[in-house]
Design a protein around this motif. Sequence first.
Motif, mmCIF file in Angstrom:
data_model
loop_
_atom_site.group_PDB
_atom_site.id
_atom_site.type_symbol
_atom_site.label_atom_id
_atom_site.label_comp_id
_atom_site.label_asym_id
_atom_site.label_seq_id
_atom_site.Cartn_x
_atom_site.Cartn_y
_atom_site.Cartn_z
ATOM 1 N N UNK A 17 24.351 62.080 16.641
ATOM 2 C CA UNK A 17 25.239 61.217 17.417
ATOM 3 C C UNK A 17 26.331 62.075 18.053
ATOM 4 N N UNK A 18 26.460 61.996 19.366
ATOM 5 C CA UNK A 18 27.451 62.790 20.077
ATOM 6 C C UNK A 18 28.786 62.065 20.183
ATOM 7 N N UNK A 19 28.746 60.803 20.594
ATOM 8 C CA UNK A 19 29.984 60.034 20.605
ATOM 9 C C UNK A 19 29.664 58.549 20.664
ATOM 10 N N UNK A 20 30.708 57.753 20.439
ATOM 11 C CA UNK A 20 30.583 56.306 20.430
ATOM 12 C C UNK A 20 31.688 55.734 21.306
ATOM 13 N N UNK A 21 31.417 54.642 21.976
ATOM 14 C CA UNK A 21 32.409 54.042 22.864
ATOM 15 C C UNK A 21 32.289 52.528 22.828
ATOM 16 N N UNK A 22 33.443 51.857 22.841
ATOM 17 C CA UNK A 22 33.409 50.418 23.078
ATOM 18 C C UNK A 22 33.062 50.193 24.540
ATOM 19 N N UNK A 23 32.732 48.976 24.901
ATOM 20 C CA UNK A 23 32.316 48.706 26.273
ATOM 21 C C UNK A 23 33.372 47.892 27.021
ATOM 22 N N UNK A 24 33.200 47.854 28.321
ATOM 23 C CA UNK A 24 34.010 47.029 29.201
ATOM 24 C C UNK A 24 33.074 46.263 30.125
ATOM 25 N N UNK A 25 33.548 45.133 30.614
ATOM 26 C CA UNK A 25 32.842 44.416 31.669
ATOM 27 C C UNK A 25 33.503 44.804 32.978
ATOM 28 N N UNK A 26 32.695 45.248 33.941
ATOM 29 C CA UNK A 26 33.224 45.691 35.225
ATOM 30 C C UNK A 26 32.512 44.955 36.355
ATOM 31 N N UNK A 27 33.098 45.046 37.537
ATOM 32 C CA UNK A 27 32.487 44.430 38.701
ATOM 33 C C UNK A 27 33.189 44.862 39.970
ATOM 34 N N UNK A 28 32.678 44.421 41.086
ATOM 35 C CA UNK A 28 33.299 44.718 42.382
ATOM 36 C C UNK A 28 34.701 44.119 42.407
ATOM 37 N N UNK A 29 35.558 44.587 43.333
ATOM 38 C CA UNK A 29 36.927 44.050 43.392
ATOM 39 C C UNK A 29 36.967 42.530 43.496
ATOM 40 N N UNK A 30 36.070 41.941 44.293
ATOM 41 C CA UNK A 30 36.077 40.483 44.455
ATOM 42 C C UNK A 30 35.713 39.782 43.160
ATOM 43 N N UNK A 31 34.686 40.279 42.467
ATOM 44 C CA UNK A 31 34.290 39.662 41.207
ATOM 45 C C UNK A 31 35.352 39.871 40.134
ATOM 46 N N UNK A 32 35.951 41.065 40.099
ATOM 47 C CA UNK A 32 36.989 41.338 39.113
ATOM 48 C C UNK A 32 38.176 40.403 39.298
ATOM 49 N N UNK A 33 38.554 40.152 40.543
ATOM 50 C CA UNK A 33 39.672 39.243 40.819
ATOM 51 C C UNK A 33 39.354 37.825 40.353
ATOM 52 N N UNK A 34 38.089 37.422 40.491
ATOM 53 C CA UNK A 34 37.682 36.063 40.119
ATOM 54 C C UNK A 34 37.637 35.865 38.612
ATOM 55 N N UNK A 35 37.169 36.880 37.875
ATOM 56 C CA UNK A 35 36.864 36.671 36.460
ATOM 57 C C UNK A 35 37.791 37.389 35.489
ATOM 58 N N UNK A 36 38.734 38.201 35.962
ATOM 59 C CA UNK A 36 39.614 38.925 35.043
ATOM 60 C C UNK A 36 40.561 37.989 34.300
ATOM 61 N N UNK A 37 41.041 36.969 34.973
ATOM 62 C CA UNK A 37 41.988 36.044 34.347
ATOM 63 C C UNK A 37 41.235 35.069 33.446
ATOM 64 N N UNK A 38 41.694 34.993 32.190
ATOM 65 C CA UNK A 38 41.047 34.082 31.251
ATOM 66 C C UNK A 38 39.819 34.671 30.585
ATOM 67 N N UNK A 39 39.640 35.980 30.718
ATOM 68 C CA UNK A 39 38.496 36.660 30.106
ATOM 69 C C UNK A 39 38.580 36.558 28.585
ATOM 70 N N UNK A 40 37.508 36.282 27.829
ATOM 71 C CA UNK A 40 36.130 36.093 28.302
ATOM 72 C C UNK A 40 35.717 34.629 28.440
ATOM 73 N N UNK A 41 36.652 33.702 28.177
ATOM 74 C CA UNK A 41 36.285 32.278 28.180
ATOM 75 C C UNK A 41 35.798 31.797 29.542
#
Length: 299
Positions: A165-189
């Motif tokens: 095992x070289x390394x471990x990382x938690x994940x993030x949800x990413x998207x285009x600027x338009x999608x990020x603006x739509x779904x960032x608020x209230x994440x993850x509900x």
Amino acid sequence: MDGTLNFRHLYYFWVVAKEGGITNASKRLGLAIQTISTQLAQLEESIGKALFTQQGRRLVLTEPGQLALAYADQIFMLGEQLQEALGDADSVRIRLTVGISDSLPKLTAYKMLEATTRLDKPVRLVCYEDQFEALLADLALHKLDLVLTDREVRSGTTLRVFSHQLFESETIVVGSPALAKTYAKGFPENLNGAPFLLPARNNALRGKIDEWFGTHGVRPDVVGEFEDNALLNTFGRRGLGLYFAPAALASEMKEQFGAHVVGHVPQVREQFYAISNERKIQHPAVEAILAAAQAAGAS
């Protein structure tokens, strides 16, 4: 069996098996068909086993022939590697042949190989991409020095390969600027019905993602499922859906793919592995990769 193996005869057998017949092998070797036939017959006589059987107009490997081919692959592939190694001895660069799993993010692959750029003797990288199982087979046959992947080798395998095992990382949800603006608020509900690009179901990460969705009561609109992570990132760059990425690569994801962070998912973690074969003399570049990973883990 007389106990003496003629390696020239074995080489002719290997070429016939690889070329699919004596006629093609004779063209490759520049020898008469009769010469090769005679050499094969002598090999079979010396080992006391039939290596081929005739099916119609085709030569087909017998069960002993398949076993012999597996060993011949290792013998002659190692012979080719020996020639390369001797050629590299006077070269300015060390050759490192790496198999990269098609499910592995390419930015992650670079991060894992970055240590090779800091060696005293420069490295010449030769990289191949394929499915996990195919790469393991090539590693076991010494066609590769190392495999980089997002999963470890299951216990109980007959292959003499080892996971690091070289390394471990938690994940993030990413998207285009338009999608990020739509779904960032209230994440993850607020992700219910959100468009998502997901790894294929045979991917090591997919089960963890589905479990996380279930825990939060999220029912995504799955726009696409991908075995190839690079293709998934390409669709993500076009704004067709949200997708998961290693948190350690957040800045690189934004720079290269225009992917903005929508939210952090510490419950879904990715592990990344280097898989090596059993060798008494370790490749210096492989040692550098493993040492860099251990140093990072200790820091």
